[in-house]
Design an enzyme around this catalytic site. Structure first.
Site, mmCIF file in Angstrom:
data_model
loop_
_atom_site.group_PDB
_atom_site.id
_atom_site.type_symbol
_atom_site.label_atom_id
_atom_site.label_comp_id
_atom_site.label_asym_id
_atom_site.label_seq_id
_atom_site.Cartn_x
_atom_site.Cartn_y
_atom_site.Cartn_z
ATOM 1 N N ASP A 1 68.308 56.380 45.224
ATOM 2 C CA ASP A 1 67.659 55.913 46.453
ATOM 3 C C ASP A 1 67.572 54.390 46.365
ATOM 4 O OD1 ASP A 1 66.282 56.043 48.922
ATOM 5 O OD2 ASP A 1 64.358 55.919 47.900
ATOM 6 N N SER A 2 67.139 53.789 47.460
ATOM 7 C CA SER A 2 66.906 52.346 47.434
ATOM 8 C C SER A 2 65.718 51.997 46.545
ATOM 9 C CB SER A 2 66.622 51.850 48.850
ATOM 10 O OG SER A 2 65.473 52.505 49.364
ATOM 11 N N GLU B 1 56.847 50.468 48.661
ATOM 12 C CA GLU B 1 57.423 49.746 47.519
ATOM 13 C C GLU B 1 56.449 48.702 46.977
ATOM 14 O OE1 GLU B 1 60.466 50.065 45.838
ATOM 15 O OE2 GLU B 1 60.715 51.941 46.944
ATOM 16 N N CYS C 1 63.014 59.960 55.974
ATOM 17 C CA CYS C 1 63.158 58.952 54.913
ATOM 18 C C CYS C 1 62.371 59.481 53.727
ATOM 19 C CB CYS C 1 62.600 57.604 55.363
ATOM 20 S SG CYS C 1 62.445 56.408 54.014
ATOM 21 N N HIS D 1 60.847 58.100 51.405
ATOM 22 C CA HIS D 1 59.581 57.432 51.077
ATOM 23 C C HIS D 1 58.396 58.064 51.822
ATOM 24 C CE1 HIS D 1 62.166 54.214 49.486
ATOM 25 N NE2 HIS D 1 61.088 53.620 48.985
ATOM 26 N N TYR E 1 66.696 49.509 52.597
ATOM 27 C CA TYR E 1 68.024 49.758 53.156
ATOM 28 C C TYR E 1 67.995 49.813 54.690
ATOM 29 C CZ TYR E 1 70.495 51.239 48.834
ATOM 30 O OH TYR E 1 71.120 51.291 47.618
ATOM 31 N N GLY E 2 66.853 50.200 55.222
ATOM 32 C CA GLY E 2 66.779 50.654 56.611
ATOM 33 C C GLY E 2 67.209 49.668 57.670
ATOM 34 N N CYS F 1 68.553 59.601 49.360
ATOM 35 C CA CYS F 1 68.412 58.543 50.373
ATOM 36 C C CYS F 1 69.017 59.000 51.694
ATOM 37 C CB CYS F 1 69.105 57.277 49.879
ATOM 38 S SG CYS F 1 69.020 55.930 51.092
ATOM 39 N N ASN F 2 68.187 59.150 52.692
ATOM 40 C CA ASN F 2 68.681 59.542 54.016
ATOM 41 C C ASN F 2 69.549 58.462 54.646
ATOM 42 O OD1 ASN F 2 67.119 62.141 54.946
ATOM 43 N ND2 ASN F 2 65.654 60.881 53.843
HETATM 44 N N1 DGL Z 1 64.277 56.203 51.098
HETATM 45 C C1 DGL Z 1 65.462 55.904 51.828
HETATM 46 C C2 DGL Z 1 65.763 56.900 52.903
HETATM 47 O O1 DGL Z 1 65.533 58.052 52.713
HETATM 48 C C3 DGL Z 1 65.731 54.448 52.185
HETATM 49 C C4 DGL Z 1 64.574 53.633 52.628
HETATM 50 C C5 DGL Z 1 64.889 52.150 52.756
HETATM 51 O O2 DGL Z 1 65.212 51.517 51.750
HETATM 52 O O3 DGL Z 1 64.811 51.635 53.878
HETATM 53 O O4 DGL Z 1 66.299 56.557 53.928
#
Ligand code: DGL
Length: 256
Positions: A6-7, A149, A180, A182, A38-39, A69-70
């Protein structure tokens, strides 16, 4: 050995779902915290990170990747699996997660996700493929990942950001999808903000899909790797997983 990435910390919720399903394979968990969040990245950037992370896991000896990671799955849904030069099997979190609705009573679901995942409409199409009768709305919540985070999951800012996301729901939403990884870490806020909606974590179906593979028994070890601050990462790993035995390592510029 299973690779999960994941990120950052979100994929720990996927790892937790694997362990809750009694999957005891050895796992290497990679947190690309040098590039979180990542988003709000472009598809090209996300594709480069996906490719680099998969290559890193492969070089680390994994024989199966379970996506944590989605946002990476969303970009793969636009550009297509397999990504460049990667031949190992991959379990896709969005495709598996959508199966939560294959036989469900829900009529209108709100997928809360990162901007990149919402932009891809990967959840709407994956849920539409298994449950076309379900009305899917997709809502971006860009503030949530940075708060988790930063260790502020219990803050008033996190509570308010969840409330703001829920306030965008149209009437009649009967289920929330954590689009997501998170967001399950903010479950208490979602429970308060949307008390009448079921809260669906796609990681459960992801774990079910891995269980169905019938993998040979492992030793249940986990190696946690970050490419950012290892001290903060270790604290978060202990906090969110309760795992006091897994080894924690850091690497420099492992991805990209
Ligand atoms: N946890 C990740 C997801 O499921 C990425 C979140 C991110 O870094 O923006 O998309």
């Amino acid at each position: 050995m299973i690779g999960v990435y994941d990120s950052g910390l979100g994929g720990l919720t996927v790892l937790a779902a694997l362990r809750a399903a009694a999957i005891d394979d050895d796992v290497v968990y990679f947190a690309d915290q040098a590039h979180v969040p990542y988003g709000e990245r472009t598809d090209a950037d996300l594709h480069a990170l996906l490719t680099a992370n998969l290559a890193w896991l492969e070089a680390h000896g994994v024989d199966l990747v379970v996506m944590g990671c989605n946002t990476s799955c969303a970009v793969a849904s636009r550009l297509g699996w397999p990504v460049t030069n990667f031949r190992l099997p991959v379990q896709d979190l969005i495709v598996n997660g959508a199966r939560s609705f294959a036989q469900s009573p829900f009529k209108r679901v709100a997928v809360i996700a990162t901007p990149a995942t919402v932009r891809s409409h990967a959840y709407a199409s994956a849920i539409g493929a298994v449950a076309p009768q379900v009305d899917v709305v997709e809502i971006a919540a860009p503030l949530l990942v940075p708060l988790v985070e930063a260790g502020q999951s219990e803050s008033a800012a996190a509570r308010d950001a969840v409330r703001e996301a829920v306030a965008q729901f149209p009437p009649g939403v009967d289920a929330i999808v954590y689009g997501c990884t998170h967001y399950p870490l903010l479950d208490a806020h979602f429970a308060l903000a949307a008390p009448h909606a079921a809260r669906i974590d796609p990681a459960r179906e992801q774990a079910r899909a891995v269980l169905a593979l019938g993998l040979p028994p492992g030793n249940g070890t986990t190696l946690y790797v970050t490419n950012a601050d290892p001290v903060a990462f270790e604290q978060n790993v202990r906090r969110w997983t309760g795992d006091t035995t897994g080894r924690v390592r850091s690497v420099t510029a492992a991805a990209k």
